[in-house]
Design a protein around this motif. Structure first.
Motif, short mmCIF file in Angstrom:
data_model
loop_
_atom_site.label_atom_id
_atom_site.label_comp_id
_atom_site.label_asym_id
_atom_site.label_seq_id
_atom_site.Cartn_x
_atom_site.Cartn_y
_atom_site.Cartn_z
N ARG A 426 0.85 -1.19 0.00
CA ARG A 426 0.00 0.00 0.00
C ARG A 426 0.88 1.23 0.00
O ARG A 426 2.11 1.14 0.19
CB ARG A 426 -0.91 0.02 1.23
CG ARG A 426 -0.15 0.05 2.55
CD ARG A 426 -1.07 0.10 3.75
NE ARG A 426 -0.32 0.06 5.01
CZ ARG A 426 0.22 1.12 5.60
NH1 ARG A 426 0.10 2.33 5.05
NH2 ARG A 426 0.88 0.99 6.74
N LEU A 427 0.29 2.37 -0.20
CA LEU A 427 1.02 3.63 -0.15
C LEU A 427 0.99 4.17 1.27
O LEU A 427 0.09 3.86 2.05
CB LEU A 427 0.39 4.64 -1.12
CG LEU A 427 0.49 4.25 -2.60
CD1 LEU A 427 -0.31 5.22 -3.47
CD2 LEU A 427 1.94 4.22 -3.06
N PRO A 428 1.97 4.98 1.66
CA PRO A 428 2.06 5.42 3.06
C PRO A 428 0.98 6.42 3.43
O PRO A 428 0.50 7.21 2.61
CB PRO A 428 3.45 6.06 3.14
CG PRO A 428 3.73 6.51 1.74
CD PRO A 428 3.10 5.50 0.85
N ALA A 429 0.57 6.37 4.71
CA ALA A 429 -0.31 7.39 5.25
C ALA A 429 0.51 8.65 5.54
O ALA A 429 1.74 8.65 5.43
CB ALA A 429 -0.99 6.87 6.52
N ILE A 430 -0.16 9.72 5.95
CA ILE A 430 0.51 11.00 6.14
C ILE A 430 1.64 10.91 7.17
O ILE A 430 2.77 11.36 6.89
CB ILE A 430 -0.52 12.08 6.52
CG1 ILE A 430 -1.33 12.47 5.29
CG2 ILE A 430 0.17 13.32 7.09
CD1 ILE A 430 -0.55 13.15 4.21
N PRO A 431 1.44 10.36 8.37
CA PRO A 431 2.55 10.30 9.33
C PRO A 431 3.74 9.50 8.80
O PRO A 431 4.90 9.88 9.02
CB PRO A 431 1.93 9.63 10.56
CG PRO A 431 0.47 9.90 10.44
CD PRO A 431 0.19 9.85 8.98
N GLU A 432 3.46 8.41 8.09
CA GLU A 432 4.55 7.59 7.54
C GLU A 432 5.29 8.34 6.45
O GLU A 432 6.53 8.29 6.38
CB GLU A 432 3.98 6.28 7.01
CG GLU A 432 3.34 5.41 8.08
CD GLU A 432 2.51 4.29 7.52
OE1 GLU A 432 2.45 3.22 8.15
OE2 GLU A 432 1.91 4.48 6.43
N LEU A 433 4.56 9.03 5.60
CA LEU A 433 5.21 9.79 4.53
C LEU A 433 6.04 10.93 5.10
O LEU A 433 7.15 11.22 4.60
CB LEU A 433 4.15 10.34 3.57
CG LEU A 433 4.66 11.14 2.38
CD1 LEU A 433 5.61 10.30 1.52
CD2 LEU A 433 3.50 11.67 1.54
N ARG A 434 5.57 11.56 6.15
CA ARG A 434 6.33 12.65 6.75
C ARG A 434 7.65 12.15 7.33
O ARG A 434 8.70 12.79 7.18
CB ARG A 434 5.50 13.33 7.84
CG ARG A 434 6.21 14.51 8.48
CD ARG A 434 5.39 15.12 9.59
NE ARG A 434 6.09 16.26 10.17
CZ ARG A 434 5.66 16.96 11.22
NH1 ARG A 434 4.50 16.62 11.81
NH2 ARG A 434 6.36 17.97 11.69
N GLU A 435 7.61 11.00 7.99
CA GLU A 435 8.84 10.45 8.56
C GLU A 435 9.86 10.15 7.46
O GLU A 435 11.06 10.42 7.62
CB GLU A 435 8.52 9.18 9.34
CG GLU A 435 7.78 9.42 10.64
CD GLU A 435 7.48 8.12 11.37
OE1 GLU A 435 7.60 7.06 10.71
OE2 GLU A 435 7.15 8.17 12.56
#
Length: 713
Positions: A426-435
């Motif tokens: 899957r594609l990352p959620a917002i917190p994961e993408l920010r990290e």
């Protein structure tokens, strides 16, 4: 069998209670638009309608009203074109004077004839035609009266024509030459041409189906949405005859409720504008009856339809000018009705609390930042392709930054989205993408370990390349991280999730007749709202162009397009007209868009609207876009008359003594000059409150000049 795949949207609504469908509202509106094929739903139990009493024309009367659109944007319902040339209109005072003079002249002539001052020649026909025994008898007296009445009638006709009495009488009662006839219902057409009898179905051998629908019309069980929806379904049957059986069974079983929208709704809870679903029009107002308006358009209704919205529309006006009330809501309402008829899909983006109708007028309401929201927003537009998702997301995040290259931002995102997708499916959620964008060591190490475990060595190289480029000169990673941080706020906890815990709305659904409203958290999160609006616009232009089924007209309505337009999105807006889609964009001022994009923006849209109260700087841009025209001007020069004869000089001196003015003569010069259709000063200072200047262009290239429109009527 489903309808355009719209059964997927059956749960896409906050309140599933179907609204009763009643007779059409007063003066409905629409415009003809032949839609491509659409599937027909399988027959099912129809919603039980409760019919409210109709206060306007019945559906049969509504169908019988002629619709004539002799120019783009003309309200076709009951429209009657004006004469090709404006008739010469004599001033009323002059008509009264001429009528009075002719009456007195006729009265004088009759007096002279009656008293014999002109001889008795006028009575010789009476003498010739009557016997010699009649004079002095009752019969002779009656013959004299009849003959006198005949002569008076002839004189009245002659002097009435000379004095233009009929024109004066018509002017007094408002029915004279040049006045518009009142709108009346025409006589019903012949049965074979009566749309209420469904002649197309009868001609195709479906007499029993046509009879069932005709009875629904006669008994008042069908409304205008039902008619448009079933008409659309029949067009799909003509395109694909294999659907005929399902269509016929649906009509026999459900009547007016056949082929119903997946939401089971057959009308909106409330209508705030006048609609004509027969031709898919919504009325905005009345064209001003003034000299600046072409004669044929004066006093006519002005309407929008998909043929015009397919070129996209830009509206500019200060706060309070009425953009939402007079433009956005009527357009959204019209497209929502067309969605119920299986003809359109509409996405309305507005600030939370904007009055665009109740929630149950939509299938999907995405309240970003509202914990009670049933739906989430898919941050990646419904795609699982990391490269495609990176391109759209980069445009939404940093497309408005002049110091950040969108192509490099796309590459940076793809270097993270690809490995994450390979590792987690899957594609990352917002917190994961920010990290990941911040270069968090723990997050990068975990992702690297997952890639090594699954053997995704190519994706490992992508991740290593992102780490090497991070922090280098011109790297967009920091700008991307800052923008993603705007969405990683406590107010958005639970939103933009990709793990499947929420019900995300994706713009991949444009192939379905959906009614969607996205509420942005403008209060407290203005920067995030602009980012999301820009992201939705980028996703819309990308998904509208790749639809497999373009039979539905797809429209995105941005109630406030401030800082949402970029070079790439403008190119996408230009491409919409070729894929049966369009956008409606409103701005408080053109300064809400980078100055370098002003010309491109006005060139990308086919319909331009300037509301009352815009500045001269904005007016200058509109004036340049609308160009110039050749007009005929009359210059009058007064020259004092000097008399040579003593008597004439005395008369002139006496006239000057009485009037206080010298005797002059007028010299008139007529010439053609080129001038702006609307100047910047006129747009800024001469447009009354509640009005707007609107130019229109169709997807076929036909256009209408800028027209001053009264939006209150």
């Amino acid at each position: 069998m489903d309808t355009d795949g719209t059964q997927d949207a059956r749960d896409a609504r906050a309140t599933p209670v179907p609204r009763p469908a009643g007779p059409p509202p007063p003066m409905p509106s629409s415009a003809p638009f032949e839609a491509p094929a659409a599937s027909v739903p399988a027959p099912g139990p129809p919603p039980a309608p409760e019919h409210a009493p109709s206060t306007g024309p019945t559906l049969r009367e509504w169908l019988h009203v002629p619709r004539i659109a002799d120019a783009p944007g003309t309200w076709a319902y009951g429209h009657r074109p004006r004469p090709p040339e404006e008739p010469e209109r004599t001033p009323t005072r002059q008509l009264i004077t001429g009528a009075l003079i002719s009456f007195l002249a006729g009265l004088l002539l009759w007096s002279l004839l009656w008293n014999g001052y002109l001889g008795s020649f006028w009575v010789w026909p009476l003498i010739v035609l009557t016997p010699d025994s009649w004079p002095g008898t009752e019969t002779g007296v009656m013959a004299d009266h009849v003959y006198s009445a005949l002569v008076i009638g002839i004189m009245a006709v002659v002097f009435g024509r000379l004095g233009r009495w009929p024109e004066l009488a018509g002017r007094v009662v408002g029915r004279g030459p040049g006045s518009l006839p009142k709108e009346t219902l025409p006589p019903p057409p012949e049965p074979e041409d009566d749309p209420a009898e469904w002649p197309e179905l009868r001609a195709a051998g479906q007499g029993d189906v046509a009879a069932r629908l005709a009875s629904e019309v006669r008994d008042g069980r069908m409304n205008d949405v039902d008619y448009a929806r079933i008409r659309r379904a029949w067009h799909s049957v003509r395109a694909d005859p294999s659907r005929l059986t399902a269509f016929a069974e649906a009509v026999r079983g459900n009547g007016a409720a056949a082929c119903v929208h997946p939401s089971n709704k057959r009308d909106l809870p409330v209508r705030a504008a006048r609609h004509d679903l027969f031709v898919r029009q919504v009325r905005l107002g009345t064209v001003h009856d003034g000299e600046r308006t072409p004669y044929a358009r004066r006093g006519t209704g002005l309407a929008l339809d998909p043929v015009l919205l397919g070129t996209s529309l830009l509206a500019v006006g200060p706060p309070g000018a009425g953009k939402t009330r007079a433009l956005v809501r009527p357009v959204v309402e019209s497209l929502s009705l067309q969605a119920l008829a299986g003809q359109a899909a509409v996405i309305a983006v507005c600030a939370s609390g904007t009055q665009l109708g109740p929630d149950d007028a939509y299938d999907v309401v995405v309240g970003i930042g509202h914990p009670e929201s049933v739906y989430d927003l898919d941050l990646y537009g419904g795609t699982n392709d990391p490269d495609e998702a990176a391109a759209v997301l980069a445009e939404g995040l940093v497309g408005d930054l002049t110091d950040t290259d969108s192509r490099r931002a796309t590459t940076a995102l793809a270097q993270l989205l690809g490995p994450f997708r390979a590792a987690h499916g899957r594609l990352p959620a917002i917190p994961e993408l920010r990290e990941l964008l911040d270069g968090e060591p723990t997050a990068l190490a975990a992702l690297r370990e997952a890639l090594d475990t699954d053997g995704h060595h190519s994706m490992r190289r992508e991740l290593d390349a992102r780490e090497r480029q991070s922090g280098a000169a011109g790297d967009p990673g920091r700008a991307l991280a800052d923008r993603v941080a705007l969405l990683d706020r406590p107010a958005f906890t639970g939103f933009f999730d990709t793990s499947g815990r929420t019900r995300p709305f994706s713009l991949r659904s444009l192939e379905h007749p959906l009614r969607v409203r996205i509420d942005l958290p403008e209060r407290g999160h203005a920067e995030a709202s602009r980012l999301l609006a820009r992201l939705v616009l980028a996703q819309f232009t990308a998904n509208a162009a790749v639809r497999a089924d373009r039979s539905l007209f797809a429209c995105l309505v941005l109630d406030d397009a401030t800082r949402t337009l970029t070079e790439e999105t403008l190119r996408g807006v230009q491409r919409l007209r070729s894929v049966n889609a369009g956008a409606v964009l409103t701005l408080r001022t053109l300064d809400d868009v980078p100055e370098a994009l002003h010309t491109a923006l006005l060139g990308a849209v086919g319909c331009r609207m300037a509301f009352s109260g815009i500045t001269t700087w904005d007016g200058k841009r509109f004036a340049e876009a609308w160009g110039t025209e050749w007009v005929e001007t009359r210059d009058v020069t007064q020259r004092t008359v000097f008399a040579d004869q003593p008597l004439t000089r005395a008369i002139h001196a006496f006239r000057k003594l009485v009037t206080g003015k010298a005797v002059t003569t007028d010299a008139v010069t007529v010439r053609k000059v080129e001038r702006e259709r609307w100047s910047a000063s006129e747009l800024a200072h001469s447009v009354p409150a509640g009005h707007a200047v609107l130019s229109l262009r169709t997807v076929d290239g036909e256009h209408a000049p800028p027209l001053l429109v009264d939006l209150r009527n």
